[in-house]
Every structure is written in C-alpha cells, then in structure tokens.
Design a protein around this motif. Structure first.
Motif, PDB file in Angstrom:
ATOM      1  N   TYR A 400     -25.226  18.103  30.502  1.00 26.60           N
ATOM      2  CA  TYR A 400     -26.551  17.744  30.817  1.00 26.60           C
ATOM      3  C   TYR A 400     -26.945  16.076  30.728  1.00 26.60           C
ATOM      4  O   TYR A 400     -27.801  15.388  30.615  1.00 26.60           O
ATOM      5  CB  TYR A 400     -27.288  18.160  29.454  1.00 26.60           C
ATOM      6  N   GLY A 401     -25.794  15.312  30.317  1.00 23.26           N
ATOM      7  CA  GLY A 401     -25.726  13.864  30.141  1.00 23.26           C
ATOM      8  C   GLY A 401     -26.494  13.262  28.913  1.00 23.26           C
ATOM      9  O   GLY A 401     -26.770  12.294  28.790  1.00 23.26           O
ATOM     10  N   SER A 402     -26.542  14.356  27.805  1.00 22.22           N
ATOM     11  CA  SER A 402     -27.097  13.811  26.752  1.00 22.22           C
ATOM     12  C   SER A 402     -26.662  14.801  25.538  1.00 22.22           C
ATOM     13  O   SER A 402     -26.174  15.779  25.914  1.00 22.22           O
ATOM     14  CB  SER A 402     -28.839  14.027  26.687  1.00 22.22           C
ATOM     15  N   GLY A 403     -27.223  14.552  24.404  1.00 20.51           N
ATOM     16  CA  GLY A 403     -26.708  15.277  23.078  1.00 20.51           C
ATOM     17  C   GLY A 403     -27.824  16.479  22.944  1.00 20.51           C
ATOM     18  O   GLY A 403     -27.726  17.382  21.745  1.00 20.51           O
ATOM     19  N   THR A 404     -29.010  16.653  23.719  1.00 21.81           N
ATOM     20  CA  THR A 404     -29.917  17.491  23.437  1.00 21.81           C
ATOM     21  C   THR A 404     -29.433  19.000  23.424  1.00 21.81           C
ATOM     22  O   THR A 404     -30.051  19.608  22.689  1.00 21.81           O
ATOM     23  CB  THR A 404     -31.014  17.496  24.690  1.00 21.81           C
ATOM     24  N   GLY A 405     -28.831  19.404  24.243  1.00 19.48           N
ATOM     25  CA  GLY A 405     -28.152  20.793  24.220  1.00 19.48           C
ATOM     26  C   GLY A 405     -27.552  20.983  23.060  1.00 19.48           C
ATOM     27  O   GLY A 405     -27.645  22.144  22.309  1.00 19.48           O
ATOM     28  N   ALA A 406     -26.532  19.989  22.421  1.00 23.05           N
ATOM     29  CA  ALA A 406     -25.959  20.328  21.274  1.00 23.05           C
ATOM     30  C   ALA A 406     -26.835  20.390  19.906  1.00 23.05           C
ATOM     31  O   ALA A 406     -26.643  21.370  19.071  1.00 23.05           O
ATOM     32  CB  ALA A 406     -24.894  19.193  20.928  1.00 23.05           C
ATOM     33  N   PHE A 407     -27.940  19.528  19.984  1.00 23.87           N
ATOM     34  CA  PHE A 407     -28.861  19.730  18.774  1.00 23.87           C
ATOM     35  C   PHE A 407     -29.530  20.893  18.809  1.00 23.87           C
ATOM     36  O   PHE A 407     -29.846  21.708  17.764  1.00 23.87           O
ATOM     37  CB  PHE A 407     -29.899  18.437  19.111  1.00 23.87           C
ATOM     38  N   VAL A 408     -29.896  21.616  19.933  1.00 23.13           N
ATOM     39  CA  VAL A 408     -30.432  22.978  19.904  1.00 23.13           C
ATOM     40  C   VAL A 408     -29.355  24.046  19.453  1.00 23.13           C
ATOM     41  O   VAL A 408     -30.003  24.665  18.293  1.00 23.13           O
ATOM     42  CB  VAL A 408     -30.828  23.248  21.309  1.00 23.13           C
ATOM     43  N   ALA A 409     -28.235  23.742  19.823  1.00 29.04           N
ATOM     44  CA  ALA A 409     -27.301  24.759  18.938  1.00 29.04           C
ATOM     45  C   ALA A 409     -27.048  24.596  17.621  1.00 29.04           C
ATOM     46  O   ALA A 409     -27.042  25.532  16.814  1.00 29.04           O
ATOM     47  CB  ALA A 409     -25.942  24.416  19.722  1.00 29.04           C
ATOM     48  N   PHE A 410     -27.257  23.330  17.113  1.00 29.41           N
ATOM     49  CA  PHE A 410     -27.215  23.070  15.599  1.00 29.41           C
ATOM     50  C   PHE A 410     -28.409  23.591  14.880  1.00 29.41           C
ATOM     51  O   PHE A 410     -28.353  23.925  13.757  1.00 29.41           O
ATOM     52  CB  PHE A 410     -27.045  21.627  15.417  1.00 29.41           C
ATOM     53  N   LEU A 411     -29.465  23.411  15.593  1.00 27.05           N
ATOM     54  CA  LEU A 411     -30.639  24.121  15.135  1.00 27.05           C
ATOM     55  C   LEU A 411     -30.548  25.639  14.810  1.00 27.05           C
ATOM     56  O   LEU A 411     -30.914  26.069  13.674  1.00 27.05           O
ATOM     57  CB  LEU A 411     -31.937  23.474  15.756  1.00 27.05           C
ATOM     58  N   ALA A 412     -30.144  26.332  15.696  1.00 25.09           N
ATOM     59  CA  ALA A 412     -29.895  27.756  15.420  1.00 25.09           C
ATOM     60  C   ALA A 412     -28.963  27.959  14.409  1.00 25.09           C
ATOM     61  O   ALA A 412     -29.047  28.869  13.769  1.00 25.09           O
ATOM     62  CB  ALA A 412     -29.457  28.117  16.787  1.00 25.09           C
ATOM     63  N   CYS A 413     -27.671  27.093  14.403  1.00 23.94           N
ATOM     64  CA  CYS A 413     -26.710  27.565  13.187  1.00 23.94           C
ATOM     65  C   CYS A 413     -27.392  27.094  11.787  1.00 23.94           C
ATOM     66  O   CYS A 413     -27.396  27.931  10.867  1.00 23.94           O
ATOM     67  CB  CYS A 413     -25.797  26.333  13.378  1.00 23.94           C
ATOM     68  N   TYR A 414     -28.496  26.304  11.625  1.00 16.32           N
ATOM     69  CA  TYR A 414     -29.184  25.950  10.193  1.00 16.32           C
ATOM     70  C   TYR A 414     -29.993  27.141  10.000  1.00 16.32           C
ATOM     71  O   TYR A 414     -30.129  27.668   8.946  1.00 16.32           O
ATOM     72  CB  TYR A 414     -29.808  24.576  10.388  1.00 16.32           C
ATOM     73  N   ALA A 415     -30.719  27.834  11.002  1.00 16.42           N
ATOM     74  CA  ALA A 415     -31.475  28.859  10.948  1.00 16.42           C
ATOM     75  C   ALA A 415     -30.741  30.014  10.299  1.00 16.42           C
ATOM     76  O   ALA A 415     -31.003  30.595   9.412  1.00 16.42           O
ATOM     77  CB  ALA A 415     -32.216  29.195  11.945  1.00 16.42           C
ATOM     78  N   VAL A 416     -29.334  30.072  10.615  1.00 17.85           N
ATOM     79  CA  VAL A 416     -28.607  31.368  10.297  1.00 17.85           C
ATOM     80  C   VAL A 416     -28.254  30.951   8.787  1.00 17.85           C
ATOM     81  O   VAL A 416     -28.166  32.233   8.148  1.00 17.85           O
ATOM     82  CB  VAL A 416     -27.308  31.454  11.322  1.00 17.85           C
ATOM     83  N   CYS A 417     -27.759  29.888   8.728  1.00 15.44           N
ATOM     84  CA  CYS A 417     -27.230  29.500   7.384  1.00 15.44           C
ATOM     85  C   CYS A 417     -28.364  29.771   6.205  1.00 15.44           C
ATOM     86  O   CYS A 417     -28.043  30.230   5.217  1.00 15.44           O
ATOM     87  CB  CYS A 417     -26.874  27.893   7.197  1.00 15.44           C
ATOM     88  N   PHE A 418     -29.865  29.503   6.786  1.00 18.23           N
ATOM     89  CA  PHE A 418     -30.844  29.648   5.958  1.00 18.23           C
ATOM     90  C   PHE A 418     -30.812  31.274   5.400  1.00 18.23           C
ATOM     91  O   PHE A 418     -31.164  31.645   4.109  1.00 18.23           O
ATOM     92  CB  PHE A 418     -32.169  29.392   6.432  1.00 18.23           C
ATOM     93  N   VAL A 419     -30.825  32.078   6.496  1.00 24.26           N
ATOM     94  CA  VAL A 419     -31.037  33.510   6.441  1.00 24.26           C
ATOM     95  C   VAL A 419     -29.666  34.120   5.510  1.00 24.26           C
ATOM     96  O   VAL A 419     -30.053  34.963   4.591  1.00 24.26           O
ATOM     97  CB  VAL A 419     -30.952  34.246   7.534  1.00 24.26           C
ATOM     98  N   VAL A 420     -28.525  33.498   5.745  1.00 27.61           N
ATOM     99  CA  VAL A 420     -27.619  33.925   4.884  1.00 27.61           C
ATOM    100  C   VAL A 420     -27.466  33.579   3.296  1.00 27.61           C
ATOM    101  O   VAL A 420     -27.177  34.325   2.500  1.00 27.61           O
ATOM    102  CB  VAL A 420     -26.274  33.197   5.642  1.00 27.61           C
ATOM    103  N   THR A 421     -28.122  32.334   3.100  1.00 32.95           N
ATOM    104  CA  THR A 421     -28.320  31.947   1.649  1.00 32.95           C
ATOM    105  C   THR A 421     -29.213  32.841   0.848  1.00 32.95           C
ATOM    106  O   THR A 421     -28.945  33.187   0.105  1.00 32.95           O
ATOM    107  CB  THR A 421     -28.660  30.449   1.644  1.00 32.95           C
ATOM    108  N   TRP A 422     -30.544  33.118   1.838  1.00 32.92           N
ATOM    109  CA  TRP A 422     -31.289  33.756   1.092  1.00 32.92           C
ATOM    110  C   TRP A 422     -31.065  35.356   0.944  1.00 32.92           C
ATOM    111  O   TRP A 422     -31.228  35.825  -0.063  1.00 32.92           O
ATOM    112  CB  TRP A 422     -32.512  33.802   2.108  1.00 32.92           C
ATOM    113  N   ALA A 423     -30.303  36.151   1.863  1.00 34.36           N
ATOM    114  CA  ALA A 423     -30.009  37.259   1.805  1.00 34.36           C
ATOM    115  C   ALA A 423     -29.002  37.713   0.850  1.00 34.36           C
ATOM    116  O   ALA A 423     -28.858  38.685   0.210  1.00 34.36           O
ATOM    117  CB  ALA A 423     -29.455  37.711   3.248  1.00 34.36           C
ATOM    118  N   VAL A 424     -28.073  36.674   0.568  1.00 35.93           N
ATOM    119  CA  VAL A 424     -26.933  37.017  -0.349  1.00 35.93           C
ATOM    120  C   VAL A 424     -27.100  36.418  -1.645  1.00 35.93           C
ATOM    121  O   VAL A 424     -26.709  37.021  -2.387  1.00 35.93           O
ATOM    122  CB  VAL A 424     -25.640  36.208   0.276  1.00 35.93           C
ATOM    123  N   TYR A 425     -27.595  35.025  -1.884  1.00 39.27           N
ATOM    124  CA  TYR A 425     -27.628  34.821  -3.264  1.00 39.27           C
ATOM    125  C   TYR A 425     -29.283  34.786  -3.679  1.00 39.27           C
ATOM    126  O   TYR A 425     -29.165  34.214  -4.975  1.00 39.27           O
ATOM    127  CB  TYR A 425     -27.211  33.279  -3.018  1.00 39.27           C
TER     128      TYR A 425
END
Length: 451
Positions: A400-425
């Motif tokens: 894409y010529g920019s880092g925008t696509g990577a940031f969208v992927a990181f946002l999805a990762c942090y959402a999953v981390c939130f769900v795992v932290t809540w569900a397990v701990y």
C-alpha cells in the motif's frame, strides 16, 4: 546465609520478613542494580540496527524492504535466544551468567564496527545483524535471576524496574546516535563508544551473587510448557512487549518512508517513545502490585486499541503531528502493559500453589519454580511480536505504500488480547485452563482478578 568462594548464597528465603529486613533486601537491591546495567547494554546492542539502518543511505544499496527484513531477523534471534538464556541462570548461576552474557556482547559490536561501510553486501549486514540478536537474551536471564531474589509482594516493582532499566537501552542508543551523528560523527563512532561500556558490564563479577536454590530443574521447564497459562501469558506479552520492541525497531523507518523524514529528523523523534515506554514500565508493575495485574492489563489494551485507531486516522490523513503524538502515547501504554503482564506471571503460579493446598515457603517455592521457568518462554514468545510487527510494516509498505494496513492488523490483535485477558483472568467465575495434574473435584475454581 553465606556467600562462599564464587559468591554462591546457599540459603535464600525472601518471603521471611525477618530475613528480608535484616539482610535480604540489601543483597537483592545490589544484584538488581548490576542486573539492570547488563540488561541495559544488552538492549542497546540488540536494537542498535534500528539506529544504523536510518543512517545507511542510498550508497549502501539497501531498499526499505531490505531494512525491515534486517531488523525483523535481528528481533527474531533476540526472541529465540531468550529460551536458552533463561535456563543458563540455573546452569551457571545468575552472577556467572551475567558476566558471560555481558562479555558476549562484544562479538556483535566489534563485528558491526568492522563491516559498517558502503559496498558491504546485504547478506553480510544480515549475518552481522543476526549476531546482535544475542543482546535480546540478556532480558530473559536477568528477569529469571531477579525473580528469585525478591518476595512476591515486591516482584511487580522489582521486575518492572529491572526490565524498565534494561528497556531504556533502546532510547539511549538512539539518543547517542543522534548526538554523535548530529556532530558529524558516523556509525562506527557510535559502535566504538559501546565497546568499553560492554567491558564495564563485567562489574557484575565483583558485586553480584549466585543463588544455590536456583537449580537446573528440567522438570520445571516441562511443567511450564504444559501449563496453559504459560501460553496465554505469552500471547498477552506479544501484545505488550512485542509491540514495544517492534515499534522501537520500526518507528524511525516508518517516519522516513511514510512522511519523508531525513535520518536526523527521524532520530530527533524516534527515541522519545521508547524512552517514555521504558520509564513507565516500573509504574505498570507498581500499579499491578496495588490493583492487580489483570485489571491494569485489561484496560491498558483498551487504551492501546484507542491509540492505534488514532494512528490509522493519522496515517490515512498524512498528519505527521497527530501520528507522532499517537505513536508516543502507544509507546507509553506498551510500557505500562509490560510491567503489568510480567507481574501477573508469579501471581498466577502462586495462586495455583494455594489452590493445591500449599502454604508458606512451600507455596512460594512452587511459585518461584514455575514462574522462573515460564518467564523465559513468555519473554521469548512475546519478543516474536516484534518480528511480526516489522514484517507487517514491510508487507504494508510493499502493498500500500504506507503503514496503514499494518496498524489495522495491530488494532485487531489488541482487541483479541482484551477479550483473552477478560475471559481468562477477570470473568467471574474465573475461567481456568485445565490443569494437567489434578482433577476438577480435587481443586477449587480460582479467581485471578487479584493477580
């Protein structure tokens, strides 16, 4: 308690308040100080290529994709060597391995000094960069060693300070590069500066100690591998430390490639995020001691997601000011999360010990045994997040010529981390990964909300 020839301490019980107040705390703090020094220089050596690639201009013949690949491979080696470095403490002793690992840092530094000139092939730079990865291993051995010195009630602060002091090695080498190259120096001057600093790290030989109680327990490693919490925490650590180290390598390159900053313009900004993220890490550990690591980690992922969403907007609008501010805020949040997630590890295994009916020193010994083994694995897997971040940026710029696509992927990762932290701990009743050595009727359900 004695420290005979070779500085081995035969008896160590930090959970005993009388022992701790009388002699233990003073010894633990002394070892912490020199552990931070060695780990700090290790981080500087590990991340020195994040600085060097900024100043490797067209005359070096490297494309942006080459540079992202180079830093990805350096990060990968730093992640992988954390596993043997963790168990080296039990084999050689914490003091002895600190001396050895500090001396080994001379190898990549001298090698980089020798090849740093235009005309050197990319494969040579890649090979020398891989050597720098050993600097990433110092973190694992240092954290495993310091974990054994401090009582559970102090671990969040101690581990946060140890890791934060080490993490500061990232912005320090970036600031040093800015000062040296800004004064018309060159990469070799920067590398030459670090050679005597590495030699100074062997001060650990004079002032650190080995703990005889930290044995080479392969059973602990096997138990840690089989425990689901080791892999859950590894995933959460990808979200926190993986982000920190990945962004530390990539920030300057993103500024150069997406916003057309010169090397010096990028360097003026690059160090700020890692510096603040490192300084805040002990605060994350302290907050976890006070309020519970799982709670701090949960809301920290919410904030990381919000900062990443702002980065997506700034990237799409090409707003350098908003992008820079949001990136620095994200760095601060990764530091907080680093402290809170690492505090959770000993707390989780201590909770498991209590659920088994263990009490007192027996429970503390069980917690130290498994958390020490798990820390190396968690640190190694977490650091792999830095590899993913650099590869994601590489692909995003190629596509894409920019880092925008990577940031969208990181946002999805942090959402999953939130769900795992809540569900397990934090979900009540707390979900609890299945134990391999007990039946449900023998053990109560645990709540990890205070972990």
């Amino acid at each position: 308690m004695t420290a005979p020839s070779g500085r081995w301490i035969q008896q160590w019980d930090p959970e005993d308040e009388t022992f701790w107040n009388r002699t233990g705390e003073k010894i633990a703090r002394r070892n912490l100080l020199y552990s931070v020094l060695s780990e700090h220089i290790g981080f500087s050596v590990w991340t020195m290529w994040s600085v060097l690639v900024l100043f490797m201009g067209p005359e070096y013949g490297l494309t942006p994709a080459d540079k992202f690949l180079l830093t990805s491979m350096v990060t990968l080696v730093g992640a992988v060597v954390r596993i043997p470095y963790t168990f080296a403490v039990a084999v050689f002793g914490g003091r002895n391995w600190t001396v050895i690992s500090a001396a080994l840092l001379l190898v990549p530094t001298v090698a980089a000094f020798a090849v740093m000139e235009p005309g050197t092939s990319f494969s040579t730079f890649l090979l020398v960069g891989l050597l720098a990865g050993i600097g990433g291993g110092n973190f694992a051995s240092s954290m495993t060693n310091i974990n054994a010195f401090f009582p559970l009630r102090k671990k969040g602060w101690a581990l946060g300070l140890n890791a934060g002091g080490g993490n500061i090695g990232v912005p320090v080498i970036q600031i040093a590069a800015l000062a040296i190259i800004g004064a018309s120096g060159g990469p070799r001057v920067l590398l030459g500066l670090y050679i005597p600093l590495i030699v100074a790290a062997v001060l650990a030989a004079l002032y650190m100690d080995n703990l005889a109680s930290v044995r080479n327990d392969t059973g602990a490693a096997k138990d840690a591998v089989r425990d689901a919490h080791t892999w859950i925490m590894s995933f959460l650590y990808i979200g926190t430390f993986g982000s920190f180290i990945g962004y530390s390598f990539a920030f300057g390159q993103v500024l150069q490639n997406q916003f057309d900053r010169t090397p010096l313009e990028a360097a003026y900004v690059t160090f700020i995020g890692p510096l603040l993220g490192s300084l805040i890490r002990p605060v994350g550990g302290w907050l976890a001691d006070r309020y519970g690591g799982s709670r701090i980690t949960l809301w920290n992922f919410v904030a990381m997601g919000a900062a990443t969403a702002v980065l997506v907007v700034a990237s799409m609008q090409k707003s350098l000011a908003l992008f820079t501010v949001a990136f620095v805020v994200l760095f601060v949040l990764t530091g907080l999360g680093n402290g809170s997630t690492y505090k959770m590890i000993p707390g989780i295994f201590q909770a498991k010990a209590l659920a088994r009916g263990l009490r007192g020193e027996e429970a503390a010994a069980y917690g130290r045994r498994l958390s020490g083994a798990a820390m190396g694995l968690i640190g190694a897997v977490g650091a792999l997040g830095g590899v993913g971040i650099n590869l994601a940026f590489r692909q995003s710029f190629l596509s894409y010529g920019s880092g925008t696509g990577a940031f969208v992927a990181f946002l999805a990762c942090y959402a999953v981390c939130f769900v795992v932290t809540w569900a397990v701990y934090l979900r009540r009743p707390a979900a609890r990964p299945r134990d391999t050595d007990a039946t449900p009727e023998k053990k109560p359900q645990l709540s990890y909300a205070e972990v």
